[in-house]
Design an enzyme around this catalytic site. Structure first.
Site, PDB file in Angstrom:
ATOM      1  N   CYS B  15      37.475  41.283  39.792  1.00  0.00           N
ATOM      2  CA  CYS B  15      38.215  42.461  40.246  1.00  0.00           C
ATOM      3  C   CYS B  15      37.290  43.673  40.257  1.00  0.00           C
ATOM      4  O   CYS B  15      36.559  43.856  39.298  1.00  0.00           O
ATOM      5  CB  CYS B  15      39.377  42.684  39.272  1.00  0.00           C
ATOM      6  N   PRO B  16      37.236  44.527  41.248  1.00  0.00           N
ATOM      7  CA  PRO B  16      38.107  44.589  42.424  1.00  0.00           C
ATOM      8  C   PRO B  16      37.501  43.939  43.676  1.00  0.00           C
ATOM      9  O   PRO B  16      37.961  44.204  44.777  1.00  0.00           O
ATOM     10  CB  PRO B  16      38.209  46.097  42.650  1.00  0.00           C
TER      11      PRO B  16
END
Lengths: 157, 76
Positions: B15-16
């Site tokens: 993430c991201p």
């Protein structure tokens, strides 16, 4: 008109700065116009890692020496253990393929995230524009509120 | 098997990055085209459902196979 998101990064802690930049990059992927407003200790995230010659008073210089010089030098808000904590977390992040803070900053720039340095607190901490990284905007609370007033997500970190 | 106009492989990324990569790829597509995203991020089912909804695109299908999540997103 695109949705807006804003983050005030007040903290100069590595973990909080990482969280701020992950949210900023995520919001940019949501097609939001994203602003990060750096104030107080958060400004240290934007410092160049090399010393820059400036014309400053002793008190301002002392602040410069005592504060971390850039994104690679930040400490953790918890378990800092005199700088050991940040080394450990950087190691773990690499293992999990998470982007480092300098990489997250580059990605944010690439995605058009607006990085704004608070000029009033720059003066307080004795930080000059030439000591901060390139591609920043310089503004105050009114400019921040201008963005935040239309913000879908406004965070203070 | 669905046919996708572009495949975005984010396996192993944290993430991201899956969303960021998907966004970049989707920007390059024309309306009606389909993107396939591969991810190993355990949060990606919730992430992609939310992202597709908010950006007003269409999640045609998602599936999981051996820890790899697959998403088919149609650009509206």
């Amino acid at each position: 008109m695109a949705d807006k998101s804003t983050i005030v990064l007040f903290s100069g802690d590595l973990d909080k700065a990482i969280a701020a930049f992950i949210i900023a990059n995520g919001a940019a992927a949501y097609d939001h116009e994203v602003t990060i407003f750096f104030t107080f200790w958060g400004l240290n995230v934007l410092r160049k890692d090399k010393a820059v010659k400036t014309n400053k008073g002793l008190l301002e210089k002392a602040f410069g020496w005592m504060m971390p010089r850039g994104a690679k030098k930040l400490g953790l808000s918890k378990l800092n253990v005199g700088g050991l904590g940040p080394q450990m977390i950087k190691h773990v992040m690499k293992k999990h393929n998470a982007l480092s803070l300098p990489q997250l900053i580059e990605l944010a720039k690439e995605q058009g995230v607006k990085l704004v340095a608070c000029t009033m607190t720059m003066d307080l901490l004795g930080l000059k524009q030439e000591e901060l990284i390139d591609d920043l905007e310089y503004a105050g609370v009114a400019a921040y509120l201008g963005d935040a007033s239309n913000g879908k997500v406004n965070l203070f970190i | 098997m669905r046919k996708a106009d572009i495949v975005v492989d984010t396996k192993g990324m944290a993430c991201p990055m899956p969303i960021v990569k998907a966004k970049k790829a989707l920007d390059g597509l024309a309306s009606g085209q389909v993107m396939e995203v591969l991810s190993t991020d355990k949060g990606s089912v919730n992430d992609f459902q939310a992202w597709v909804k908010q950006t007003k695109n269409e999640l045609l299908e998602h599936a999981e196979e051996n820890g790899v999540y697959k998403f088919y997103v149609k650009k509206v």
